[in-house]
Design an enzyme around this catalytic site. Structure first.
Site, mmCIF file in Angstrom:
data_model
loop_
_atom_site.group_PDB
_atom_site.id
_atom_site.type_symbol
_atom_site.label_atom_id
_atom_site.label_comp_id
_atom_site.label_asym_id
_atom_site.label_seq_id
_atom_site.Cartn_x
_atom_site.Cartn_y
_atom_site.Cartn_z
ATOM 1 N N LYS A 709 -48.325 -8.068 15.678
ATOM 2 C CA LYS A 709 -49.433 -7.197 16.085
ATOM 3 C C LYS A 709 -49.484 -6.940 17.597
ATOM 4 O O LYS A 709 -50.004 -5.922 18.030
ATOM 5 C CB LYS A 709 -50.765 -7.805 15.638
ATOM 6 N N GLY A 712 -50.483 -8.130 24.292
ATOM 7 C CA GLY A 712 -50.492 -7.762 25.712
ATOM 8 C C GLY A 712 -51.852 -7.435 26.273
ATOM 9 O O GLY A 712 -52.084 -7.597 27.471
ATOM 10 N N GLU A 713 -52.738 -6.951 25.445
ATOM 11 C CA GLU A 713 -53.985 -6.428 26.003
ATOM 12 C C GLU A 713 -55.242 -7.113 25.485
ATOM 13 O O GLU A 713 -56.279 -7.109 26.140
ATOM 14 C CB GLU A 713 -54.061 -4.913 25.735
#
Lengths: 748, 341, 165
Positions: A709, A712-713
């Protein structure tokens, strides 16, 4: 950090392992080459002049003074700029913005390039740029969100978010027995990757070689090619390492195009590297927002409505409207949901996507509003969220492809010790008399995929080369993608050579949206699978192979050998299969993108829960985040060590958003007065203490073949609200403007 | 950066002789080189004084005064065990400023000569906009003008301890009380000092009596992040306590005025009184009594008041046995016996 | 004007003809001496990416004019490892994942080497955090950085004990 990462089910022998970074030695010895580290022979240095007003015209540049400075070789102004083949206002590729490349003498924001100076040395070019000493016909600058009329956003894809409405919003308001109506503001923030934007450009005929940090190599090739009227394949980009991107390095920017133009004009290589101050202008930012949230609940504390209106600042000449209000979609099971967007045009550089665009700002407001609603209901904020837990996507009713948010809440709360939290604010003090508060927020982030291609080549010695133009901007692509590739080939990691970061390789897609590992990794996985499939065909047809005749059986690859599934007695080594076939190598290709039917059927998101502790000096009002626990469910984790680092980084961005980042404009000139690291604060080491990450494993068969999924954010989402809510819990003050400053608490 | 001549004199006499209008002294360079890069200053000549002999020592003079050579680095002074023992709040202020790298290079003379950092002020007309928050605009000692605050931490405890600046120039040697070094704001932007053209700081001096406060001496610095940030408000407080009463007090404020702001009235109020939180609040009230808000920074006055009161309380509690892990921070434990001691 | 200076860089003496007194140590290393391991992050002493060791002390090379350095010993990230043997700080940064993009890393590592030499922090994490606060990491790998400095400090202290024994 205690070993709190739940190690996921092993996927092959490589994925799932906390392998240290494969590029680690290069990065700790200074041999990892970033763009501006390249200095080809006969190099010229380029420095551009940033406008020091925000609106008006340049009326004079002292070109003679600049040209007279020893070492200055060329001054490029709107008056003498060589032609570009492309239109600077066109948007040649996805994610493009209009750029400023000296097309005229107008100034649309402070920091816009208004001239470019070339010099034999950096010192000469820098002083030449200063000597241009621009004069202007300035007009009043609009830099604050109230400085012009807000207008509805006309939906139009990237940068122009559509409003969303589900259910009967008016009825939702009417049904509420308790309601809140609150307005939160977020400030303009600038990405400020440690590596500033740069380019080293070299032409050979109509072929262009670039060292340039790019989050999308092939797309950038097409973008640069457009401006110079050459085929995209004539552009080569080398970007083995990016010194951070955060969304700001996806597409060509004006200064980079100008430097390339200068290289073309002079016939010499040109290097341009933005100064830190120049990072506040032509390379994007997170636009300021003002968000109104109206929430209502019934007597059981079930949300009857979430009504989220966002107003965002954008530039006067292009569209990127922070889709903040959309953060209220997809998270809580409200009876009715509305997200609406308006924008105001200001004399600022065009905003763009910055780590968790929309989600970061929108979640900051939403999670605080949820805390205020919980307070109004008189129940614990976690309990309030659980009561409004969405089992299917609110509004659409779509099933989630997977959702372990409840486990995130439980495990995060347990680890943090949330159950000991007093309901009322200003109840806790530490042994030094500091006010102590606990707050929480929910994190939600979509898991998009782009499209990518990859190639895997099995060599006669049984080792493999895998290739895709993937990007490592710190997230760990060099390592995690190699782990995926090695598994797909059934090889130990050290038998796999991985080439990435170069545009001549198969298109690795975009490193953005937290979708790169899923997308580029998916392509590598498919390419490896293609090799194994071909290998099986060769072996099955080969009378000499122990696998001969097993053509109807499935094969699996392990440690450089091919096995008949379920029968370990029948196997053959890769090297032997190739040797008998007389093949020097075997090439497989793969690509990846989201299966449209799954995208249609499911709501696909990562989830998380963030718990924060802050301490606040009761008199001096200085704030320190002393503890955070983030629990995240983001599908399969390929490398727990690197995923933990990314999630921690995101949470620290949450600290930064909540307490530090704010670009301040001088209203007279429109200039950002704190455009440096002394004035524009981001956290330093001493601001980071007591952070923990937990990951909750999810098996998600729908997001993609690998079940990834992305991480990174999501770390920033939820963290901002958690900190603001903790500050309320410590002090009793709701500060509805970010960043939360000493003066806000002192005067609350 | 504008081109400049570069000279590296080997003696103070040579250095003084090298001076001419438009020349600048280059010590550690951490402030000057930065200002040259932004174009805020454009010297025609740099006189590198880092090779001048004898300016990098800390010595105790026969009269008991401590003399700090102008080129002693911020780090070396803070880390000098004898100095830190005698003047703990000076060491604490030094260590709360800038970063480890900067402190290794920045000189003590350069520190007290730092330029104001407010960008509004450095580049333009005075601010009028409350959005700036006015965090770096002076609320005291402005004579009714707009002025940026003096950014030095170090100078705050120094001025409280009657530091003197030793200079030499074309007119010979003289001494300037640190309290008189920074001039009230004039018509031109940028704060100016009492140094005459061509004068060079050779040393800073603390009188023998200054060491008498060592047992009750703290610097407190409120800032927007935990470290590596300029002060939003700061205070240096020293008490000489005899028989449970304050025999003598020193109090100076930072980040509120165009110079380090010593408050003699507050000191006088404290002298002879018993230690008491209300007393400290009263002294802080007196210390800020003439303050005027600028650009929406009334909060800064209140913050400075609370900072002063807290610093006095911390000083009363006693100098910690070991430098706090977070020097001068509100998040350093405040009692005398510290967690990290 | 031309100045000639002699520097010892990573153990090797270099005679350098400086045609321009404006050149900082950072730009000298990166643009003239082919040592680009030292990074430019702000060029104003506000981020620490350019940290190198000069005469045994960590400094911001962006604010140091090369002309002032005649006779100095300079150690950059390129000179820290001994052949293929990494310095303990480098090893610890890899093990503790004390970086992501790697851009600030040379500065972080040189700053850590300087901090450990200063003996200011020991292995106290809070003192390490304070001591490393002159080095900004936008990826925010601070957690790993603190652990790495702690680990390297311990290892170096043990190695020293071992040497003394």
């Amino acid at each position: 950090m205690p070993d709190t990462l739940a190690h996921p089910v092993r996927f092959g022998s490589n994925a799932g392992q906390p392998v240290t970074r494969r590029d680690g030695i290069a990065k700790v010895t200074g041999t990892a080459t970033f763009t501006a580290d390249n200095s080809p022979e006969n190099l010229l240095h380029a420095v551009y002049v940033p406008a020091t007003i925000a609106r008006g015209r340049v009326t004079h540049l002292d070109v003679a003074a600049a040209e007279a400075h020893p070492g200055v070789t060329m001054v490029m102004t709107p008056g003498n700029r060589p032609a570009l083949q492309g239109d600077p206002s066109a948007k040649p590729t996805m994610f493009s913005f209009r750029i400023e490349v000296l097309q005229d003498d107008s100034v649309r924001y402070a920091g816009q390039p208004i001239a470019l100076v070339l010099g034999e040395t950096l010192e000469a070019a820098t002083e030449g740029a200063r000597l241009l000493n621009p004069r202007y016909a300035a007009e009043p600058a609009r830099t604050r969100i109230d400085d012009d009329e807000a207008a509805p956003v006309e939906p139009g894809g990237f940068g122009r978010p559509a409003g969303v409405e589900h259910g009967d919003v008016a009825a939702g308001h009417a049904a509420a027995t308790k309601a809140i109506d609150v307005t939160y503001e977020t400030s303009a923030q600038y990405h400020n990757a440690m590596e500033t934007h740069a380019v080293v450009a070299q032409w050979e005929g109509d072929k262009l070689s670039l060292d340039v940090p790019s989050q999308a190599l092939l797309m950038s090739c097409a973008g640069y090619a457009y401006f110079f009227g050459i085929p995209a394949e004539n552009v080569t980009i080398r970007a083995p390492y990016l010194g951070g991107g955060f969304g700001s390095k996806a597409i060509p920017t004006g200064p980079q195009v100008l430097a390339i133009l200068a290289a073309k004009e002079t016939g010499r290589p040109v290097k341009l590297m933005l100064t830190r101050q120049q990072m506040f202008g032509p390379v994007g930012h997170r636009g300021a927002t003002r968000q109104r949230l109206r929430l209502g609940i019934d007597d059981g504390a079930a949300l009857t409505v979430i009504d989220h209106e966002g107003l965002a600042a954008t530039s006067s000449f292009d569209d990127f409207v922070e889709p903040a209000a959309n953060a209220s979609q997809g998270l809580y099971a409200a009876g009715a949901l509305r997200s609406a967007h308006r924008a105001v045009r200001l004399d600022v550089g065009t905003p763009g996507p910055m780590r968790a665009p929309g989600e970061a700002s929108g979640s900051a407001a939403l999670e605080c509003a949820m805390d205020e609603m919980a307070e109004a209901a008189g129940i614990d904020p976690l309990e309030f969220r659980l009561r409004n837990y969405a089992e299917t996507e609110p509004g659409t009713g779509k099933p989630y492809s997977s959702k372990a948010l409840r486990e995130c809440y439980m495990q995060g709360a347990e680890r943090f010790g949330w159950s000991g939290r007093p309901l009322l604010p200003r109840q806790m003090k530490d042994e030094n008399g500091l006010l102590t508060g606990w707050g929480m927020g929910t994190a939600l982030f979509p898991c998009p995929m782009f499209a990518a291609d990859a190639r895997a080549t099995l060599r006669s010695d049984g080792s493999a080369l895998v290739e895709t133009s993937a990007i490592d901007m710190g997230q760990g692509a060099w390592t995690a993608l190699a782990q995926i590739a090695a598994d797909s080939l059934g090889l130990p990691l050290d038998m796999v050579e991985f080439r990435a970061g170069h545009s001549s390789l198969p298109d690795g897609g975009v490193a953005g949206g937290s979708g790169h590992t899923a997308t580029a990794g998916g392509a590598l996985h498919a390419a490896g699978g293609d090799v194994i499939r071909q290998l099986g065909e060769i072996a099955a047809a080969d009378p000499e192979s122990p696998l001969h005749g097993a053509g109807n059986a499935a094969f699996s690859a392990r440690d450089g050998r091919l096995y008949v599934d379920g029968d370990d007695s029948r196997s053959d080594s890769f090297a032997d299969i190739l040797a008998r076939a007389g093949s020097a190598e075997l090439v497989g290709n793969g690509s990846a993108s989201r299966a449209p039917e799954d995208a249609e059927k499911f709501s696909m998101h990562s989830h998380g829960a963030v718990f924060a502790e802050v301490k606040v000096d009761p008199d001096l009002c200085q704030v320190r985040v002393t503890r955070m626990v983030g629990a995240f469910a983001a599908g399969r984790i390929i490398n727990p060590k690197l995923a933990e680092s990314q999630l921690l980084g995101g949470m620290i961005w949450g600290i930064s958003f909540a307490l530090h980042e704010e670009a301040k404009h001088d209203p007279r000139t429109g200039r950002i007065v704190n455009a440096d690291f002394a004035g524009y604060h981001v956290p330093v080491n001493a601001d980071v203490t007591g952070l923990e990450v937990l990951t909750v494993h999810e098996d998600d068969p729908y997001v993609n073949a690998l079940g990834i999924k992305g991480v990174g954010e999501i770390g920033i989402v939820g963290s901002v609200g958690a900190i603001a809510n903790a500050i309320w819990h410590a002090t009793g003050h709701r500060i509805r403007r970010f960043p939360i400053r000493i003066e806000d608490l002192l005067t609350a | 950066m504008k081109p400049f001549d570069f000279v590296q004199p080997r003696t103070v006499d040579e250095a003084l002789a090298a001076w001419e209008p438009g020349a600048a002294w280059l010590g550690g360079g951490t402030n000057l080189v930065d200002l040259m890069k932004t174009g805020a200053v454009q010297p025609a000549k740099l006189i590198d004084i880092t090779r001048l002999p004898g300016l990098d020592t800390i010595e105790t003079r026969a009269d008991g005064a401590t003399r700090i050579g102008a080129l002693v680095s911020n780090a070396d002074l803070a880390d000098d065990p004898g100095f830190a023992r005698s003047f703990p709040m000076v060491a604490e202020a030094l260590l709360s400023g800038a970063s480890g790298q900067l402190r290794n290079v920045a000189t003590v003379a350069g520190n007290i000569m730092q330029s104001p950092r407010d960008a509004f002020y450095r580049e333009l007309d005075p601010p009028s906009d409350p959005l700036s928050g006015g965090a770096s605009l002076a609320v005291l000692g402005t004579g009714g003008r707009f002025a940026a605050v003096n950014p030095s931490d170090f100078a705050v405890p120094l001025v409280a301890l009657d530091a003197v600046v030793e200079v030499r120039g074309p007119g010979g040697a003289r001494e300037i009380a640190l309290a008189d070094l920074h001039l009230p704001p004039g018509d031109a932007p940028g704060n100016s000092t009492a140094l005459r053209p061509g004068e060079l700081i050779l040393a800073l001096r603390l009188p023998a009596a200054a060491a008498g406060f060592a047992a009750h001496s703290r610097y407190l610095k409120v800032r927007d992040r935990t470290s590596f940030a300029f002060a939003t408000a700061s205070a240096a407080a020293s008490l000489r306590i005899e028989g449970g009463r304050i025999a003598e007090a020193r109090l100076a404020l930072g980040a509120v005025a165009p110079r380090p702001w010593r408050v003699a009235e507050a000191e006088a109020l404290l002298a002879g009184r018993a230690i008491d939180a209300d007393l400290f609040a009263e002294a802080a009230e007196v210390a800020l009594s003439g303050a005027v808000a600028v650009g929406g920074n009334g909060w800064k006055i209140e913050l400075a008041r609370r900072t002063a009161a807290r610093a006095l309380a911390m000083a009363a509690a006693g100098t910690p046995a070991r430098m706090p892990a977070l020097p001068a921070s509100p998040f350093a434990p405040q009692a005398g016996d510290l967690i990290h001691a | 004007m031309s100045l000639s200076i002699r520097l010892t860089i990573n153990g090797a003496p270099r005679d350098i003809a400086l045609e321009d007194a404006r050149v900082t140590l950072l730009d000298l290393l990166r643009e003239r001496l082919a040592l680009p391991g030292t990074k430019k992050g702000c060029d104003r002493g506000q981020c620490g990416a350019c940290t190198v060791i000069v005469n045994g002390k960590r400094v911001n090379s962006c604010l140091t004019l090369a002309a002032t350095l005649d006779g100095a010993q300079v150690t950059t990230i390129e000179g820290l490892a001994t052949g293929d043997r990494l310095h303990p700080v480098q090893e610890a940064f890899i093990e503790q994942d004390g970086f992501q993009c790697g851009y600030c890393t040379p500065g972080q590592i040189m700053s850590a080497v300087g901090l450990i030499a200063e003996g200011r922090a020991g292995d106290d994490p809070e003192r390490i955090r304070e001591g490393m606060s002159g080095n900004i990491c936008r990826c925010a790998a601070y957690h790993g950085i603190t652990l790495a400095v702690q680990e390297a400090t311990r290892r170096m202290a043990e190695a020293e004990k071992g040497d003394a024994a």
